[in-house]
Design a protein around this motif. Structure first.
Motif, short mmCIF file in Angstrom:
data_model
loop_
_atom_site.label_atom_id
_atom_site.label_comp_id
_atom_site.label_asym_id
_atom_site.label_seq_id
_atom_site.Cartn_x
_atom_site.Cartn_y
_atom_site.Cartn_z
N SER A 1 107.91 -36.92 34.81
CA SER A 1 107.23 -36.22 33.82
C SER A 1 105.88 -37.55 35.17
O SER A 1 104.43 -38.15 34.51
CB SER A 1 107.02 -37.39 32.58
N LYS B 1 104.57 -40.99 33.60
CA LYS B 1 104.46 -41.24 32.09
C LYS B 1 104.96 -40.94 31.41
O LYS B 1 105.90 -40.39 31.22
CB LYS B 1 102.82 -39.88 33.00
N GLU C 1 100.90 -39.75 27.70
CA GLU C 1 100.41 -39.40 28.80
C GLU C 1 100.81 -40.99 29.86
O GLU C 1 99.40 -40.72 30.49
CB GLU C 1 99.13 -38.31 29.14
N LYS D 1 100.60 -44.62 31.92
CA LYS D 1 101.27 -44.23 33.43
C LYS D 1 100.83 -45.99 33.99
O LYS D 1 99.41 -46.48 33.87
CB LYS D 1 101.15 -43.35 33.97
N ALA E 1 97.43 -40.27 34.97
CA ALA E 1 97.44 -40.59 34.02
C ALA E 1 96.07 -40.31 33.12
O ALA E 1 95.80 -39.68 33.63
CB ALA E 1 97.26 -41.94 33.89
#
Length: 283
Positions: free
Chosen positions: A56, A59, A64, A66, A254
């Motif tokens: 990912s 993330k 999502e 980060k 992100a």
């Protein structure tokens, strides 16, 4: 939430073998010894963390989020030793999936662990929560029918699930335009249990959307200037500005879902990065 494409080739075969050996041992244990064995072997799923992280682009698979200052966990999508089905009902969960990497999700701590929503006072975070849609069969040790279950929580590795949730103009996660019926219940439960609209994460998502909006306004002015003064058009950084906006929609950025939502809202979906331009994943 954004779709996460998992790649088993990113996981060392040696690590997969370690997990397989633990699974063989687990299968031979009596029921009253399984939980203790699973806890003793927690280092196994933790060893998968960096490989899941790569899938990912660093993330959280749920939010999502980060960042190097955010603690991350390896979450068991189906809880390994206790599944909370409702406020009053829980069972032993899915111990046979404790070492199955298909059940692992890379999660920011606030999505995975219980905490309090500063605005509502509500306890959020997935933890051992794993409710099922009404009428769904329930998998157990002796009948591992997980493929027949219908989880209430959305799964980031399932494209259909991800299509049910979107980002609103205010930055809050919400049902997508095509999400109806039971789908809305699933989105509502997922927003709560994955802590997707907490003040801090909402602010971060809104920051991305404001950034996209500002960059788009600059791009449109640059295009207007280039069209008005064609003799100087090549000196105006239209392409660089376009690339910078598109980069915010890449899966390694992100809150890329928020960036995409803002572009769609402004009628500029063409600026969203196509899958063929996604950066390579490096383990």
């Amino acid at each position: 939430m954004i779709f996460v494409k998992r790649d088993p080739n990113l996981i060392p075969k040696k690590l997969l073998k370690v997990a397989e050996r633990a699974q063989v041992q687990l299968e031979m244990l009596p029921a009253d010894q399984r939980v203790a064995f699973i806890k003793k072997k927690s280092h196994i799923w933790r060893a998968f963390k960096r490989h899941l992280r790569a899938m990912s682009y660093g993330k959280c698979w749920y939010s999502e989020a980060k960042g190097p200052q955010s603690p991350y966990d390896v979450d068991h999508f189906r809880p390994k030793s206790e599944a909370q089905r409702s406020e009053t009902v829980k069972d032993e969960g899915y111990p046979w999936l404790a070492f199955d990497w298909d059940n692992f999700r890379y999660s920011a701590e606030r999505s995975n662990r219980p905490s309090t929503d500063e605005e509502t006072g509500e306890v959020v975070g997935k933890s051992s929560w794993f409710p099922l849609v009404d009428g769904s069969p329930i998998a157990i040790w002796d009948d591992r029918c997980t493929k027949n279950e219908v989880p209430l929580l959305l799964d980031p590795v399932c494209r259909k699930d991800v299509s049910l949730i979107d980002v609103g103009s205010d930055g809050r996660m919400r049902p997508s335009i095509t999400c109806v019926g039971t789908g809305k219940k699933r989105v509502k439960a997922s927003i709560r249990h994955y802590a997707l609209n907490l003040p801090d994460i909402l602010e971060a998502r809104q920051d991305v959307m404001r950034d996209v909006n500002d960059r788009v306004e600059t791009l449109l002015k640059s295009i207007e200037a280039a069209n008005s003064f064609e003799e100087a058009a090549d000196a105006i950084p239209v392409e660089d500005q376009r690339k910078a906006i598109t980069a915010l929609t890449m899966p390694n950025s992100a809150f890329a879902r928020a960036a995409r939502a803002k572009l769609i809202e402004k009628g500029l979906a063409g600026l969203i990065a196509p899958p063929e331009d996604y950066p390579a994943i490096v383990a």
